[in-house]
Write a protein that holds these residues in place. Structure first.
Motif, PDB file in Angstrom:
ATOM      1  N   ILE A 252      44.260 -20.257 -24.974  1.00  0.00           N
ATOM      2  CA  ILE A 252      42.340 -20.150 -25.678  1.00  0.00           C
ATOM      3  C   ILE A 252      43.402 -18.852 -26.580  1.00  0.00           C
ATOM      4  CG2 ILE A 252      41.150 -18.497 -24.608  1.00  0.00           C
ATOM      5  CD1 ILE A 252      40.948 -20.556 -21.874  1.00  0.00           C
ATOM      6  N   ALA A 253      43.791 -17.946 -25.750  1.00  0.00           N
ATOM      7  CA  ALA A 253      43.962 -16.688 -27.337  1.00  0.00           C
ATOM      8  C   ALA A 253      45.817 -16.128 -26.726  1.00  0.00           C
ATOM      9  CB  ALA A 253      42.959 -15.560 -26.437  1.00  0.00           C
ATOM     10  N   PRO A 254      46.341 -16.640 -27.412  1.00  0.00           N
ATOM     11  CA  PRO A 254      48.279 -16.533 -27.838  1.00  0.00           C
ATOM     12  C   PRO A 254      47.813 -14.713 -28.475  1.00  0.00           C
ATOM     13  CG  PRO A 254      47.231 -18.720 -28.530  1.00  0.00           C
ATOM     14  CD  PRO A 254      46.229 -17.796 -28.201  1.00  0.00           C
TER      15      PRO A 254
ATOM     16  N   LYS B 260      47.516  -0.152 -32.750  1.00  0.00           N
ATOM     17  CA  LYS B 260      47.624   0.444 -33.090  1.00  0.00           C
ATOM     18  C   LYS B 260      47.962   0.439 -34.918  1.00  0.00           C
ATOM     19  CE  LYS B 260      52.245   3.636 -33.726  1.00  0.00           C
ATOM     20  NZ  LYS B 260      53.560   3.484 -32.844  1.00  0.00           N
ATOM     21  N   SER B 261      48.270  -0.483 -35.275  1.00  0.00           N
ATOM     22  CA  SER B 261      48.463  -1.705 -36.583  1.00  0.00           C
ATOM     23  C   SER B 261      47.102  -1.819 -36.937  1.00  0.00           C
ATOM     24  CB  SER B 261      49.400  -2.740 -36.035  1.00  0.00           C
ATOM     25  OG  SER B 261      49.858  -2.718 -35.953  1.00  0.00           O
ATOM     26  N   TYR B 262      46.307  -1.498 -36.060  1.00  0.00           N
ATOM     27  CA  TYR B 262      44.670  -2.151 -36.625  1.00  0.00           C
ATOM     28  C   TYR B 262      44.321  -0.987 -37.130  1.00  0.00           C
ATOM     29  CZ  TYR B 262      39.423  -3.817 -37.408  1.00  0.00           C
ATOM     30  OH  TYR B 262      38.346  -3.665 -37.649  1.00  0.00           O
ATOM     31  N   LEU B 263      44.358   0.381 -36.352  1.00  0.00           N
ATOM     32  CA  LEU B 263      44.394   1.613 -36.787  1.00  0.00           C
ATOM     33  C   LEU B 263      44.796   1.825 -38.596  1.00  0.00           C
ATOM     34  CD1 LEU B 263      43.575   3.300 -33.818  1.00  0.00           C
ATOM     35  CD2 LEU B 263      41.939   2.702 -35.074  1.00  0.00           C
ATOM     36  N   ASN B 264      45.853   1.234 -38.304  1.00  0.00           N
ATOM     37  CA  ASN B 264      46.674   1.322 -39.362  1.00  0.00           C
ATOM     38  C   ASN B 264      46.277   0.900 -41.401  1.00  0.00           C
ATOM     39  OD1 ASN B 264      50.011   0.976 -40.987  1.00  0.00           O
ATOM     40  ND2 ASN B 264      49.288   3.472 -40.155  1.00  0.00           N
ATOM     41  N   GLY B 265      45.488   0.177 -40.660  1.00  0.00           N
ATOM     42  CA  GLY B 265      44.900  -0.908 -41.317  1.00  0.00           C
ATOM     43  C   GLY B 265      45.209  -2.320 -41.579  1.00  0.00           C
ATOM     44  N   VAL B 266      46.142  -3.027 -40.141  1.00  0.00           N
ATOM     45  CA  VAL B 266      46.278  -4.473 -40.295  1.00  0.00           C
ATOM     46  C   VAL B 266      45.628  -4.889 -39.679  1.00  0.00           C
ATOM     47  CG1 VAL B 266      48.552  -5.480 -39.977  1.00  0.00           C
ATOM     48  CG2 VAL B 266      48.999  -3.659 -40.827  1.00  0.00           C
ATOM     49  N   ASP B 267      44.709  -5.968 -40.154  1.00  0.00           N
ATOM     50  CA  ASP B 267      43.944  -6.848 -39.014  1.00  0.00           C
ATOM     51  C   ASP B 267      44.918  -7.822 -39.035  1.00  0.00           C
ATOM     52  OD1 ASP B 267      41.500  -8.579 -38.878  1.00  0.00           O
ATOM     53  OD2 ASP B 267      40.755  -8.609 -40.445  1.00  0.00           O
ATOM     54  N   ALA B 268      45.403  -7.703 -38.061  1.00  0.00           N
ATOM     55  CA  ALA B 268      45.976  -8.916 -37.619  1.00  0.00           C
ATOM     56  C   ALA B 268      45.453  -9.798 -37.189  1.00  0.00           C
ATOM     57  CB  ALA B 268      47.332  -8.098 -36.069  1.00  0.00           C
ATOM     58  N   PRO B 269      45.633 -11.087 -36.972  1.00  0.00           N
ATOM     59  CA  PRO B 269      44.922 -11.955 -36.427  1.00  0.00           C
ATOM     60  C   PRO B 269      44.856 -12.226 -35.408  1.00  0.00           C
ATOM     61  CG  PRO B 269      46.711 -13.081 -37.707  1.00  0.00           C
ATOM     62  CD  PRO B 269      47.166 -11.889 -37.095  1.00  0.00           C
ATOM     63  N   SER B 270      43.432 -12.921 -35.108  1.00  0.00           N
ATOM     64  CA  SER B 270      42.541 -12.511 -33.071  1.00  0.00           C
ATOM     65  C   SER B 270      43.195 -11.405 -32.309  1.00  0.00           C
ATOM     66  CB  SER B 270      42.726 -13.733 -32.835  1.00  0.00           C
ATOM     67  OG  SER B 270      42.783 -14.935 -33.482  1.00  0.00           O
ATOM     68  N   ILE B 271      43.229 -10.494 -32.567  1.00  0.00           N
ATOM     69  CA  ILE B 271      42.952  -8.996 -31.889  1.00  0.00           C
ATOM     70  C   ILE B 271      41.790  -8.755 -31.460  1.00  0.00           C
ATOM     71  CG2 ILE B 271      45.528  -8.751 -32.873  1.00  0.00           C
ATOM     72  CD1 ILE B 271      43.948  -6.349 -34.057  1.00  0.00           C
ATOM     73  N   LEU B 272      41.138  -9.226 -32.198  1.00  0.00           N
ATOM     74  CA  LEU B 272      39.689  -8.973 -31.866  1.00  0.00           C
ATOM     75  C   LEU B 272      38.379  -9.888 -31.674  1.00  0.00           C
ATOM     76  CD1 LEU B 272      38.607  -5.380 -34.541  1.00  0.00           C
ATOM     77  CD2 LEU B 272      39.351  -5.540 -31.787  1.00  0.00           C
ATOM     78  N   ALA B 273      38.705 -11.333 -31.625  1.00  0.00           N
ATOM     79  CA  ALA B 273      38.408 -12.801 -30.985  1.00  0.00           C
ATOM     80  C   ALA B 273      37.954 -12.006 -29.629  1.00  0.00           C
ATOM     81  CB  ALA B 273      39.986 -13.421 -31.627  1.00  0.00           C
ATOM     82  N   PRO B 274      36.298 -13.140 -29.810  1.00  0.00           N
ATOM     83  CA  PRO B 274      35.837 -13.694 -28.185  1.00  0.00           C
ATOM     84  C   PRO B 274      37.132 -14.030 -27.638  1.00  0.00           C
ATOM     85  CG  PRO B 274      34.380 -13.755 -29.697  1.00  0.00           C
ATOM     86  CD  PRO B 274      35.388 -13.457 -30.916  1.00  0.00           C
ATOM     87  N   SER B 275      37.621 -14.740 -27.932  1.00  0.00           N
ATOM     88  CA  SER B 275      38.411 -15.000 -27.020  1.00  0.00           C
ATOM     89  C   SER B 275      40.177 -14.229 -26.395  1.00  0.00           C
ATOM     90  CB  SER B 275      39.321 -16.181 -27.932  1.00  0.00           C
ATOM     91  OG  SER B 275      40.180 -16.384 -28.515  1.00  0.00           O
TER      92      SER B 275
END
Length: 656
Positions: free
Chosen positions: A91-93, A104-119
Motif C-alpha cells: 500500500i505505502a512503501p 527532515k529532507s522535506y523541511l530542507n526542500g526535498v519533495d520525496a515521493p509519496s511521503i505525504l500521501a493518504p496511503s
C-alpha cells in the motif's frame, strides 16, 4: 555411596504417582467419568533437575504450557509483523521506517515521493508508530513560530489540568504522571562535583556506542539491499535458470520484504522469550507497594517460570510493554531489582535486535530501541559505581538514554526537550545537556548521525547549512549539467513530447526568439507538470501563434494544482495522434517569467547558500557576456551534491 535427598524426593514422588495410577486402573471401569484428571498441573518447586539413567543432569525442564505459550507469543508477533509488512510493502512503501529522514529532507526542500500521501498516513496510523517531537531541530519562520508557541501553550495548560486526574490512577497505560510517560518529578535529585566524573565517562561511552551503532546499521542496511541480488547471481552462476526464475517471482520486490520481516520477527520472539530462561528467580522485595509478582498485566515484576513470591527480572524487561520496560529502568529506589548479568543480557539483545529490525518493511523507528539500550547501559554503570556516587541507578539510566540518543541521532536540542517532557524533571536538565554534548562531540569524530546516513542511502539531495570548503574554488557555471534542453515560447508538440519522454528534467528554460522578440532572450522556466496539463488539454494550434487568453480560460488555476495523493500525470498516460504532433502549443501562459538567476562566474559557495536559504528548486545560470545564448544551464539540488562535484573535479576532494 550417598544420594542427594532432592533426588530421592523426586523418585519417591514418581513412585507415588505410579501407585496412584495402578489404583485408578484397578478401579471400577463402568463409571461414566474419571475421578481424577489425566494430567494434574503442579508447580515445580524443586531445583531444575532431571534424572537420566542413574546420573543427575542439570537440564532445563520445559512444561508443555511454556511451549504452547511460546508458540502463541511468537505466532501473535509473527501475524502482527506480517500484517504491518504487507500493508507497508503493497500500500505505502514510503511508510517504512521512522519517517524522520523523509520529514527532515522535506523541511530542507526535498519533495520525496509519496511521503505525504493518504496511503502513507493510513499505514502509519494503522501501525500506531511513535510520533517524535523534532520541532526544535529546524528553523522556523515567524508566522509558524507563533503558531507553534500557541499550540505548545495550549498543550501545557491541558497537561497541567490533567495531572491531578492522572495521579488518581485513571489514565490507564499513561500511568500517574499526568500523561508524562516516564514521570520522575517526585524523585529527589542531588549530586556533587565528584559525580560529574562518572557522568562524563557515561557521555563518552554513549558517543562511542552511538557511532558504532550507526556504523553497524549502515552496513546492515546495505546488506539488506544487496542480499537478493547476491542470491540471484548465485543461481545464475550455477546455471540454475529455473531456480532463478522462481527466485525472481517469490523473492524480489514486496515478497522479499515481507519474508525478511517475518524472519526478524521470529528471531526477536526467540530472544525475548528464550533469554529469560537464563535468568535466576529473585525474591520479591519486602517493601514493594505494588503486587509482586505481577501476572496477566504489565508491571515491574514478571513471574514467568518462578515460584510464588519470586520474579524473573529479565522477563520483567523483555515480556513487558516498551513503556513499562523504560519505566522499570528509569525507576529510582530499585537498586537490587535487576542484577548486573540481567542488564548486560538485555542491553546486548536490544542493541543487536535494534540493528537488524530497522530497515524492514514496517513503520518503526529508532527512538524506543535506542532509549532502551541507552537506559540499560546507563543503569549498568550506575549499579557498578553505586558506592562512590549519590545518584540513583535510575538517574544513570536516564543519562545513559540521553547519551546514546546523542551519540546516534546528534539532535541535542530535540533530544533534550523530548527527555525532559517524558520525565518531567527539570533538575536533570544540566546533566542531560552535559552528556548530550559530550556524546555528540565524541560521536562526530567518527561518523555522521544515523538520520544523515539514511538520507544519503535513500539518495535524497539534502543540503547542509554551510558550503563545503572546496566550493570556493569553483564557479556556478563549472557544475551545470549538460545537455541543456530549451523550448521556444510557442513550441511544436512533437518537441515537447520528445523532451518529456526521453529526459527526466522537472523544468525547462523557455527562450523567446523572433518573431516573438528582437533577439533570443530568456523568457522563464516551465515545469514538467504544467506541460503535461497542456498536452492533456490538447490546446493546440496549427499555426505558430500566441493563444494566452484561451488557455487561461479553459484550464484555470486549479488545473495545475498538485494532486493530494502525490501521483500526478505521466507522459505515458497521454495519447497524442500523429496529426497533433505537428501542431503548436503556446507555453507563455504556464511559464514562470521571473526565475532566480545567477551569473556563471558567481562563486559556487555563494550560489549554494543562496539556493538553500531561498528554498529554491531551480537556479538559472546566465552568461556574463550578451553575445552568447541567453542561458548557460540550470542548477538543481543534485548539482550541489558532493558526489556530483567531486565526480567532476576529483582533485578537490582534499581541498580546504
Amino acid at each position: 555411596m550417598e544420594v542427594d535427598k532432592d533426588v530421592l524426593d523426586i523418585e519417591n514422588d514418581g513412585m507415588e504417582e505410579a501407585k496412584g495410577m495402578d489404583r485408578w486402573e484397578s478401579g471400577d471401569s463402568d463409571r461414566g467419568h474419571l475421578r481424577e484428571p489425566l494430567l494434574v498441573h503442579r508447580r515445580n518447586t524443586t531445583s531444575q533437575l532431571a534424572i537420566v539413567g542413574a546420573n543427575v543432569c542439570p537440564v532445563e525442564s520445559l512444561d508443555y504450557e511454556y511451549l504452547l505459550a511460546f508458540f502463541a507469543y511468537s505466532g501473535c508477533n509473527l501475524v502482527l509483523a506480517a500484517f504491518a509488512a504487507i500493508i507497508c510493502a503493497y500500500i505505502a512503501p514510503a511508510a517504512a521506517g521512522s519517517g524522520i529522514p523523509e520529514v527532515k529532507s522535506y523541511l530542507n526542500g526535498v519533495d520525496a515521493p509519496s511521503i505525504l500521501a493518504p496511503s502513507t498516513l493510513f499505514v502509519k496510523s494503522t501501525r500506531n508508530s511513535l510520533l517524535t517531537k523534532i520541532t526544535p531541530y529546524f528553523r522556523w519562520r515567524s508566522a509558524l513560530l507563533w503558531r507553534t508557541f500557541f499550540t505548545t501553550a495550549v498543550v501545557a495548560v491541558v497537561l497541567r489540568a490533567l495531572i491531578d486526574y492522572c495521579r488518581s490512577g485513571n489514565c490507564g497505560l499513561f500511568g500517574k504522571g499526568g500523561l508524562i510517560m516516564f514521570d520522575m518529578d517526585t524523585a529527589e535529585v542531588t549530586y556533587r562535583m565528584a559525580d560529574l566524573v562518572p557522568i562524563i565517562i557515561l557521555g563518552i561511552i554513549g558517543g562511542i556506542l552511538g557511532s558504532l551503532y550507526n556504523r553497524f546499521l549502515d552496513r546492515i542496511l546495505r546488506v539488506y539491499s544487496i542480499i537478493n541480488e547476491l542470491v540471484l547471481n548465485i543461481f545464475l552462476l550455477a546455471s540454475l535458470d529455473f531456480l532463478a526464475s522462481i527466485f525472481l517471482r517469490l523473492w524480489k520486490g514486496p515478497r522479499y520484504k515481507i519474508l525478511l520481516t517475518c524472519i526478524i520477527s521470529i528471531i526477536t520472539s526467540c530472544c525475548s522469550y528464550g533469554l529469560p530462561w537464563i535468568a535466576t528467580c529473585t525474591p520479591c522485595p519486602s517493601n514493594v507497594k505494588e503486587e509482586c509478582p505481577t501476572i496477566g498485566r504489565s508491571g515491574n515484576f514478571k513471574n514467568f517460570q518462578c515460584p510464588a513470591g519470586q520474579y524473573n527480572d529479565l522477563a520483567s524487561l523483555f515480556l513487558n510493554t516498551n513503556d513499562d520496560a523504560i519505566r522499570n529502568l528509569f525507576s529510582t529506589g530499585t537498586d537490587t531489582e535487576y542484577s548486573i548479568s540481567t542488564i548486560i543480557l538485555f542491553f546486548s539483545a536490544i542493541y543487536g535486535l535494534g540493528l537488524i529490525t530497522y530497515g524492514v518493511a514496517v513503520p518503526c523507528g529508532l527512538f524506543i530501541p535506542v532509549i532502551l539500550a541507552g537506559a540499560s547501559y546507563g543503569r549498568l554503570v550506575g549499579t557498578l559505581i553505586g558506592g562512590i556516587t549519590d545518584l540513583d541507578p535510575g538517574f544513570f539510566a536516564l543519562l545513559g538514554a540521553a547519551s546514546f540518543l546523542g551519540g546516534t541521532m546528534r539532535m541535542t536540542v530535540s533530544v533534550c526537550v523530548i527527555l525532559l517532557e517524558l520525565t518531567n524533571n527539570l533538575l536533570m536538565l544540566p546533566l542531560v545537556m552535559l552528556v548530550l554534548l559530550i556524546s555528540k562531540t565524541v560521536a562526530d569524530a567518527f561518523n555522521h548521525g544515523v538520520y544523515d546516513q539514511i538520507v544519503r542511502m535513500k539518495g535524497l539531495p539534502y543540503l547542509e547549512a554551510h558550503a563545503e570548503p572546496y566550493m570556493k574554488h569553483l564557479a556556478a557555471g563549472d557544475v551545470v549539467s549538460a545537455p541543456l534542453i530549451t523550448f521556444s515560447g510557442v513550441e511544436r508538440v512533437s518537441e515537447v513530447v520528445h523532451a518529456l519522454r526521453f529526459s527526466g528534467h522537472n523544468a525547462f528554460p523557455v527562450v523567446n526568439e523572433p518573431p516573438f522578440s528582437e533577439a533570443p532572450e530568456l523568457c522563464g522556466l516551465v515545469l514538467r507538470s504544467h506541460l503535461l496539463v497542456l498536452l492533456k488539454a490538447r490546446l493546440f494550434k496549427r499555426d505558430r501563434v500566441v493563444s494566452r487568453n484561451e488557455i487561461s480560460r479553459k484550464i484555470g488555476a486549479f488545473g495545475f494544482a498538485k494532486p493530494g495523493s502525490g501521483k500526478g500525470l505521466r507522459i505515458e498516460d497521454i495519447d497524442i495522434s500523429d496529426e497533433e504532433m505537428e501542431m503548436y502549443v503556446d507555453l507563455h501562459p504556464v511559464t514562470n517569467t521571473s526565475p532566480y538567476t545567477v551569473v556563471e562566474t558567481m562563486s559556487l559557495a555563494k550560489a549554494v547558500v543562496l539556493f538553500r536559504q531561498l528554498g529554491l528548486r531551480h537556479l538559472c545560470v546566465i552568461p556574463k557576456t550578451p553575445a552568447r545564448p541567453p542561458i548557460v544551464g540550470i542548477l538543481t539540488r543534485h548539482d550541489f551534491m558532493p558526489e556530483h562535484i567531486l565526480g567532476l573535479y576529483p582533485h578537490l576532494k582534499h581541498s580546504k
